[in-house]
Design an enzyme around this catalytic site. Structure first.
Site, PDB file in Angstrom:
ATOM      1  CD  GLU A  79       0.374 -12.708  19.023  1.00  0.00           C
ATOM      2  OE1 GLU A  79      -0.736 -12.210  19.273  1.00  0.00           O
ATOM      3  OE2 GLU A  79       0.716 -13.066  17.886  1.00  0.00           O
ATOM      4  CB  CYS A 111       1.858 -13.089  14.107  1.00  0.00           C
ATOM      5  SG  CYS A 111       0.506 -13.900  14.969  1.00  0.00           S
ATOM      6  CG  HIS A 233       1.790 -15.041  10.048  1.00  0.00           C
ATOM      7  ND1 HIS A 233       2.240 -15.782  11.115  1.00  0.00           N
ATOM      8  CD2 HIS A 233       0.530 -14.632  10.364  1.00  0.00           C
ATOM      9  CE1 HIS A 233       1.305 -15.804  12.048  1.00  0.00           C
ATOM     10  NE2 HIS A 233       0.257 -15.123  11.618  1.00  0.00           N
TER      11      HIS A 233
HETATM   12  N1  COA Z   1     -13.900 -30.484   3.731  1.00  0.00           N
HETATM   13  C1  COA Z   1     -13.001 -29.604   3.232  1.00  0.00           C
HETATM   14  N2  COA Z   1     -13.008 -28.269   3.528  1.00  0.00           N
HETATM   15  C2  COA Z   1     -13.969 -27.837   4.376  1.00  0.00           C
HETATM   16  C3  COA Z   1     -14.927 -28.693   4.940  1.00  0.00           C
HETATM   17  C4  COA Z   1     -14.876 -30.083   4.574  1.00  0.00           C
HETATM   18  N3  COA Z   1     -15.745 -30.960   5.062  1.00  0.00           N
HETATM   19  N4  COA Z   1     -15.738 -27.959   5.722  1.00  0.00           N
HETATM   20  C5  COA Z   1     -15.296 -26.662   5.681  1.00  0.00           C
HETATM   21  N5  COA Z   1     -14.221 -26.608   4.854  1.00  0.00           N
HETATM   22  C6  COA Z   1     -13.422 -25.418   4.511  1.00  0.00           C
HETATM   23  C7  COA Z   1     -14.226 -24.191   4.193  1.00  0.00           C
HETATM   24  O1  COA Z   1     -14.728 -24.233   2.871  1.00  0.00           O
HETATM   25  C8  COA Z   1     -13.193 -23.100   4.409  1.00  0.00           C
HETATM   26  O2  COA Z   1     -12.328 -23.071   3.305  1.00  0.00           O
HETATM   27  P1  COA Z   1     -12.016 -21.657   2.578  1.00  0.00           P
HETATM   28  O3  COA Z   1     -11.591 -20.722   3.673  1.00  0.00           O
HETATM   29  O4  COA Z   1     -10.931 -21.998   1.636  1.00  0.00           O
HETATM   30  O5  COA Z   1     -13.295 -21.243   1.950  1.00  0.00           O
HETATM   31  C9  COA Z   1     -12.375 -23.655   5.576  1.00  0.00           C
HETATM   32  O6  COA Z   1     -12.672 -25.057   5.651  1.00  0.00           O
HETATM   33  C10 COA Z   1     -12.703 -23.008   6.905  1.00  0.00           C
HETATM   34  O7  COA Z   1     -14.095 -23.058   7.048  1.00  0.00           O
HETATM   35  P2  COA Z   1     -14.896 -21.853   7.708  1.00  0.00           P
HETATM   36  O8  COA Z   1     -16.341 -22.215   7.722  1.00  0.00           O
HETATM   37  O9  COA Z   1     -14.496 -20.566   7.083  1.00  0.00           O
HETATM   38  O10 COA Z   1     -14.286 -21.983   9.180  1.00  0.00           O
HETATM   39  P3  COA Z   1     -14.571 -21.153  10.470  1.00  0.00           P
HETATM   40  O11 COA Z   1     -15.793 -20.318  10.357  1.00  0.00           O
HETATM   41  O12 COA Z   1     -14.506 -22.144  11.565  1.00  0.00           O
HETATM   42  O13 COA Z   1     -13.327 -20.128  10.572  1.00  0.00           O
HETATM   43  C11 COA Z   1     -11.039 -19.371  10.839  1.00  0.00           C
HETATM   44  C12 COA Z   1     -11.997 -20.423  10.209  1.00  0.00           C
HETATM   45  C13 COA Z   1      -9.652 -19.594  10.333  1.00  0.00           C
HETATM   46  C14 COA Z   1     -11.517 -17.959  10.452  1.00  0.00           C
HETATM   47  C15 COA Z   1     -11.074 -19.548  12.365  1.00  0.00           C
HETATM   48  O14 COA Z   1     -10.484 -20.769  12.664  1.00  0.00           O
HETATM   49  C16 COA Z   1     -10.355 -18.436  13.117  1.00  0.00           C
HETATM   50  O15 COA Z   1     -10.960 -17.464  13.519  1.00  0.00           O
HETATM   51  N6  COA Z   1      -9.017 -18.587  13.354  1.00  0.00           N
HETATM   52  C17 COA Z   1      -8.204 -17.648  14.106  1.00  0.00           C
HETATM   53  C18 COA Z   1      -7.852 -16.362  13.342  1.00  0.00           C
HETATM   54  C19 COA Z   1      -6.863 -16.511  12.269  1.00  0.00           C
HETATM   55  O16 COA Z   1      -6.173 -17.511  12.197  1.00  0.00           O
HETATM   56  N7  COA Z   1      -6.778 -15.481  11.414  1.00  0.00           N
HETATM   57  C20 COA Z   1      -5.891 -15.530  10.269  1.00  0.00           C
HETATM   58  C21 COA Z   1      -5.178 -14.240   9.953  1.00  0.00           C
HETATM   59  S1  COA Z   1      -3.899 -13.860  11.109  1.00  0.00           S
END
Ligand code: COA
Length: 390
Positions: A79, A111, A233
């Site tokens: 992609e 993906c 994935h």
């Molecule tokens: N210690 C342990 N865990 C912690 C933490 C700490 N100090 N602080 C945060 N976390 C955890 C959160 O609880 C959360 O866990 P959970 O999802 O099991 O509840 C995780 O870390 C991520 O935190 P979050 O606040 O949701 O992160 P974010 O708002 O930065 O977003 C993604 C995370 C993955 C959505 C973001 O990185 C993203 O958009 N990624 C690209 C898209 C993607 O990968 N999509 C997946 C489907 S293809």
């Protein structure tokens, strides 16, 4: 006739950034990245690597002379292709020195592209049992500095040789696919960085998994206990676990423990590479096969493929006798150990160094890159590739 995976190659760039240090630089707790997201190291692609070179380097380690003569189809799942018209598969065909009488195409659906390639390859081998098909999943995951997705970037490629009488895994014919037109992740034509609705994509990934798994169970009569392990994935290594947890309670304690432990092993390579989009599921499979010490031949492995936008598929394979002997465990250990760490500042500089988009020429220093196949520059808008072995 048995059709499946005969060889698996892998490549990731020679430099990485440590996620603990990235977290400090971004003012977040390191555990968010290492536990919450589940990533330890993120591969950083130098300007001399693109999806074509990553894919060619992954394929280079598995292709021998006999393969060069038998491969009549190259399917390049990506992609992050390098041209809107010309297929990256053609460059790879040339860089590997494959026989001229071969078909070469690029397949895109986020993906999911490599999985589509594998299904096409199966059909091709069923009609042409002597053929071998080279399927590659290769990508550079770029969301941008200081973005929500930054901690889930990465770069790398997995190359799979699909043939009759495979030596690693026979792919079973049962599979369930699902498509729905949604906007959870996409990349407009003008942009080299993906746009994502992170929370929505997490939800959709889980929902797609639940739907294809339910239908798969309904159609096959199989259940969790029929699987030694399940690979997912992995946009980041916590993602598959989130999906698997939603169905685990249907199984006995023993099956749950087994699936969770094998899931852990299936994430070890991905933890140290990051997201490689099309190749991520197959990197997870490779991690499981190369790093487990108790999975026997004859075991069934489930695989969940997800491409945002969205297409999902659940399918499975059965491990062949002595499959471990046909894996490149030592080579991949060496690849990981030979990588060099860069600082967050160096990673940022590398990230921002991009190819000209105004038609000007550029010559790149490929001596800095330890890869065999590199991008050496742009001349009149044409990418120049080098195979250092030639
Ligand atoms: N210690 C342990 N865990 C912690 C933490 C700490 N100090 N602080 C945060 N976390 C955890 C959160 O609880 C959360 O866990 P959970 O999802 O099991 O509840 C995780 O870390 C991520 O935190 P979050 O606040 O949701 O992160 P974010 O708002 O930065 O977003 C993604 C995370 C993955 C959505 C973001 O990185 C993203 O958009 N990624 C690209 C898209 C993607 O990968 N999509 C997946 C489907 S293809």
């Amino acid at each position: 006739m048995k059709i499946g995976i005969d060889k698996i190659g892998f490549y990731t760039p020679h430099i990485y950034v440590d996620m603990n240090k990235l977290a400090v630089a971004r003012n977040v707790e390191p555990e968010k990245f290492t536990i919450g997201i589940g990533q330890d190291k993120m591969a950083v692609p130098p300007i001399t690597q693109d999806s074509v070179t990553l894919g060619a380097n992954a394929a280079l380690e598995i292709i021998d002379q006999a393969d060069k003569e038998a491969i009549d189809f190259v399917i390049f799942g990506t992609e992050t292709g390098i041209d809107h018209s010309k297929s990256g598969a053609v460059y790879i065909h040339h860089l590997l020195g494959l026989k001229p009488n071969a078909r070469c195409v690029e397949v895109k659906h986020a993906c999911y592209g490599a999985t589509a390639g594998i299904q096409m390859a199966k059909g091709h081998v069923a009609l042409n049992p002597e053929s071998k098909v080279l399927v590659i999943g290769s990508d550079i995951a770029r969301y941008g500095l200081n973005t929500g997705g930054e901690s889930t970037q990465g770069a790398g490629a997995v190359a799979l040789l699909i043939s009759a009488n495979p030596r690693i895994m026979t792919l079973e014919n049962n599979s369930v696919s699902l498509t729905a037109d949604i906007m959870d992740f996409w990349r407009p034509l003008y942009s080299d960085k993906a746009l994502v609705d992170g929370k929505f994509s997490n939800e959709q990934y889980i929902s797609f998994f639940q739907k294809v798994w339910e239908k798969y169970k309904e159609e096959t009569g199989m259940d969790l206990e029929d699987f030694e392990a399940m690979c997912y994935h992995l946009p980041y290594t916590k993602m598959g676990l989130k999906a698997m947890r939603t169905v685990l309670e249907d199984a006995s304690e023993e099956v749950q423990e087994r699936l969770k432990e094998h899931y852990r092993v299936s994430t070890l390579y991905n933890r140290n590479v990051g997201n490689i989009y099309t190749g991520s599921l197959y990197l997870s499979l490779l991690s499981l096969l190369e790093l487990n010490d108790d999975i026997k031949a004859g075991s069934r492995i489930g695989m969940f493929s997800y491409g945002s936008g969205a297409v999902g598929e659940f399918f499975s394979g059965i491990l062949e006798e002595n499959y471990k002997e046909h894996l490149l465990v030592k080579e991949h250990k060496d690849l990981f150990e030979s990588r060099k760490e860069v600082t967050v500042e160096e990673y940022e500089q590398i990230f921002e160094k991009t190819l000209p988009t105004d038609g000007s020429n550029i010559e790149l220093d490929i001596n800095e890159d330890s890869a065999t196949i590199c991008l050496s520059g742009l001349t009149d808008d044409m990418r120049q590739y080098v195979n250092k072995m030639r």
